[in-house]
Design a protein around this motif. Structure first.
Motif, PDB file in Angstrom:
ATOM      1  N   TYR A  14       0.826  -1.201   0.000  1.00 22.27           N
ATOM      2  CA  TYR A  14       0.000   0.000   0.000  1.00 22.27           C
ATOM      3  C   TYR A  14       0.864   1.256   0.000  1.00 22.27           C
ATOM      4  O   TYR A  14       1.674   1.462   0.911  1.00 22.27           O
ATOM      5  N   GLY A  15       0.689   2.084  -1.009  1.00 16.36           N
ATOM      6  CA  GLY A  15       1.420   3.341  -1.078  1.00 16.36           C
ATOM      7  C   GLY A  15       0.569   4.493  -0.570  1.00 16.36           C
ATOM      8  O   GLY A  15      -0.632   4.573  -0.883  1.00 16.36           O
ATOM      9  N   VAL A  16       1.170   5.350   0.219  1.00 19.27           N
ATOM     10  CA  VAL A  16       0.498   6.556   0.714  1.00 19.27           C
ATOM     11  C   VAL A  16       1.391   7.734   0.383  1.00 19.27           C
ATOM     12  O   VAL A  16       2.541   7.803   0.816  1.00 19.27           O
ATOM     13  N   SER A  17       0.868   8.665  -0.385  1.00 15.05           N
ATOM     14  CA  SER A  17       1.650   9.814  -0.816  1.00 15.05           C
ATOM     15  C   SER A  17       1.247  11.058  -0.043  1.00 15.05           C
ATOM     16  O   SER A  17       0.058  11.340   0.120  1.00 15.05           O
ATOM     17  N   GLY A  18       2.240  11.780   0.446  1.00 16.32           N
ATOM     18  CA  GLY A  18       1.976  13.049   1.107  1.00 16.32           C
ATOM     19  C   GLY A  18       1.813  12.926   2.613  1.00 16.32           C
ATOM     20  O   GLY A  18       1.768  11.839   3.182  1.00 16.32           O
ATOM     21  N   ALA A  19       1.727  14.096   3.258  1.00 15.04           N
ATOM     22  CA  ALA A  19       1.589  14.167   4.721  1.00 15.04           C
ATOM     23  C   ALA A  19       0.114  14.027   5.091  1.00 15.04           C
ATOM     24  O   ALA A  19      -0.544  14.983   5.500  1.00 15.04           O
ATOM     25  N   GLN A  20      -0.394  12.821   4.936  1.00 13.43           N
ATOM     26  CA  GLN A  20      -1.814  12.565   5.179  1.00 13.43           C
ATOM     27  C   GLN A  20      -2.142  12.683   6.671  1.00 13.43           C
ATOM     28  O   GLN A  20      -1.261  12.556   7.527  1.00 13.43           O
ATOM     29  N   PRO A  21      -3.410  12.915   7.012  1.00 17.91           N
ATOM     30  CA  PRO A  21      -3.812  12.932   8.424  1.00 17.91           C
ATOM     31  C   PRO A  21      -3.501  11.600   9.093  1.00 17.91           C
ATOM     32  O   PRO A  21      -3.464  10.553   8.444  1.00 17.91           O
ATOM     33  N   ALA A  22      -3.309  11.638  10.401  1.00 19.33           N
ATOM     34  CA  ALA A  22      -2.957  10.430  11.141  1.00 19.33           C
ATOM     35  C   ALA A  22      -3.988   9.326  10.965  1.00 19.33           C
ATOM     36  O   ALA A  22      -3.641   8.136  10.914  1.00 19.33           O
ATOM     37  N   ASP A  23      -5.271   9.691  10.840  1.00 20.47           N
ATOM     38  CA  ASP A  23      -6.284   8.639  10.727  1.00 20.47           C
ATOM     39  C   ASP A  23      -6.190   7.885   9.408  1.00 20.47           C
ATOM     40  O   ASP A  23      -6.565   6.711   9.331  1.00 20.47           O
ATOM     41  N   VAL A  24      -5.659   8.536   8.375  1.00 18.49           N
ATOM     42  CA  VAL A  24      -5.440   7.836   7.100  1.00 18.49           C
ATOM     43  C   VAL A  24      -4.361   6.771   7.279  1.00 18.49           C
ATOM     44  O   VAL A  24      -4.510   5.620   6.848  1.00 18.49           O
ATOM     45  N   PHE A  25      -3.257   7.158   7.920  1.00 17.90           N
ATOM     46  CA  PHE A  25      -2.202   6.172   8.191  1.00 17.90           C
ATOM     47  C   PHE A  25      -2.730   5.039   9.070  1.00 17.90           C
ATOM     48  O   PHE A  25      -2.389   3.876   8.859  1.00 17.90           O
ATOM     49  N   ALA A  26      -3.563   5.382  10.038  1.00 17.95           N
ATOM     50  CA  ALA A  26      -4.111   4.362  10.931  1.00 17.95           C
ATOM     51  C   ALA A  26      -4.944   3.347  10.151  1.00 17.95           C
ATOM     52  O   ALA A  26      -4.847   2.128  10.375  1.00 17.95           O
ATOM     53  N   GLN A  27      -5.748   3.830   9.228  1.00 18.00           N
ATOM     54  CA  GLN A  27      -6.589   2.944   8.429  1.00 18.00           C
ATOM     55  C   GLN A  27      -5.749   2.017   7.564  1.00 18.00           C
ATOM     56  O   GLN A  27      -6.048   0.823   7.437  1.00 18.00           O
ATOM     57  N   VAL A  28      -4.695   2.556   6.969  1.00 17.07           N
ATOM     58  CA  VAL A  28      -3.831   1.733   6.105  1.00 17.07           C
ATOM     59  C   VAL A  28      -3.105   0.675   6.929  1.00 17.07           C
ATOM     60  O   VAL A  28      -2.985  -0.483   6.510  1.00 17.07           O
TER      61      VAL A  28
END
Length: 210
Positions: free
Chosen positions: A187-201
């Protein structure tokens, strides 16, 4: 589970994104089973070795007016302060190649996280020099590295290929900028996403792994 993070030491959104990811990781039930590794990605490989004022560099690189450069940096500062991070606009800009080589040394010595934190805090929190050899040796020692070994690395070309290889790997994965996160090699996540986005991934990757 493994998380790979590509970043540049002078990228404010990498500084912010790291804090947001770490906040998500701290709340993750299986955090102690997650291995995190940082990788090199220079946003401006053509940047000069001699530092210049940051706002001047932004204006020149992106064709901004002085006011636009200040506004862009102010936006980053507001986001950093929202994460409780120290942030000064009194920073310089130069080539980060040597800083990245130092981070590879730190990885080999088991001190990569300490070195990343030290460089980010020095640059964004204090506006310190993270480009010159003497400054980098001092920061390396602060992070727990041997100063003499750090100087030998910086005086030569050790880890130069590692820096370039990291960048090529990021591009092969489709990254065009940083921060860029890859969770469990899927799973790739680009950018300084909110913490809840990282938590979901993190949760999704863990569930699928199990």
């Amino acid at each position: 589970m493994r998380v790979d993070i590509w970043s540049d030491i002078v990228c404010p959104w990498c500084y912010i994104g790291k804090a947001r990811f770490e906040r998500a990781l701290a709340a993750f039930e299986h955090a102690d089973e997650v291995e995190v590794e940082f990788h090199s990605f220079r946003l401006d490989p053509s940047a000069p070795e001699e530092p210049e004022p940051l706002l001047d560099a932004l204006a020149d690189k992106y064709g901004m007016s002085a006011e636009q450069a200040r506004a862009a940096d102010a936006g980053a500062r507001a986001n950093a302060e929202g994460e409780g991070l120290p942030f000064t606009s009194e920073r310089s800009h130069a080539n980060t190649f040597d800083a990245h080589r130092l981070l590879h040394l730190a990885r080999d010595r088991g001190l990569q996280h300490e070195a990343v934190d030290t460089l980010f805090r020095a640059y964004f929190g204090e506006g310190a020099d993270v480009f010159g050899r003497d400054a980098l040796v001092g920061l390396a020692e602060k992070a727990g590295l041997d100063a003499d070994e750090a100087r030998r690395v910086l005086d030569g070309r050790q880890y130069a290929d590692h820096v370039e290889d990291d960048t090529e790997q990021a591009r092969a994965l489709g990254a065009t900028g940083v921060p860029f996160f890859v969770v469990d090699e899927r799973y790739g996540v680009s950018g300084a996403q909110p913490a809840d986005v990282f938590a979901q991934v993190l949760e999704k990757a863990w569930e699928e792994k199990e």
